[in-house]
Design an enzyme around this catalytic site. Sequence first.
Site: not given
Length: 263
Positions: A105, A132, A170, A185
């Site tokens: 994160p 953790e 991709r 895209d």
Amino acid sequence: MRIDVLTLFPEMCEGVFSTSILGKAREKGIVSLNAVNFRDFSGNKHNSVDDTPYGGGGGMVLKPDPIFAAVEHVLGIEASPLENGSESAVPSPSSVKPRIILMCPQGKTYNQKIAEELAQEQHLIFICGHYEGYDERIREHLVTDELSIGDYVLTGGELPALTVIDSVVRLQPGALGNETSAITDSFSTGLLEYPHYTRPAEFRGWKVPDMLLSGHHANIEVWRREQALQRTLERRPDLLESAELTLKDKKTLERLKNEIKPE
């Protein structure tokens, strides 16, 4: 391209690696996809890969030794004993230097530009943690990149890693049936993608725009560009700040802004 995923749950990866675009790219030999269980490198009889944090606190922290050992195994690096009983890694003779990516994160928010950058690499290694967190020495002395797919917390790094891998594979030549798909895209052009339609030309009273049925390809491209600009303006105006816009694009945007009715 070679991609290795270091994980405690390799079964989470194998299903994804064997299906859809990733599975086809793997079968064609476009990419090598491997899941490595770093518990196999724990070096202790209990196969433990985590421990309590120094200084106290809740949760468990992933130890550095199994992660380093797993990466060195992937790179073909042999460990030689030191006088103090620990081990030192002997560098691999390979000239390919991999990007070693920690999914967490705290990492840089992932986007299409990073996907395009990673797609140019020959070897990617993803480290997927649980518990953790990671011993800080993994961040400081092993990884080259820290990535996050958004401002939320998941159980582990596998789903984020698979998301990144899908977006990178991709982009490899031959991975998609239509080579122009990745180019047009959303985000690849800096804008959201224009709307798509297919048969039937009319469905439940809803018709395909006449322009797309005209057969005039130059005019269709102009229409699609305007639609992309309008959709981006309405849904993600923040993208327009960094998008590469022509003078014509800017004039189109001004017209579209003037056409928006105030609520």
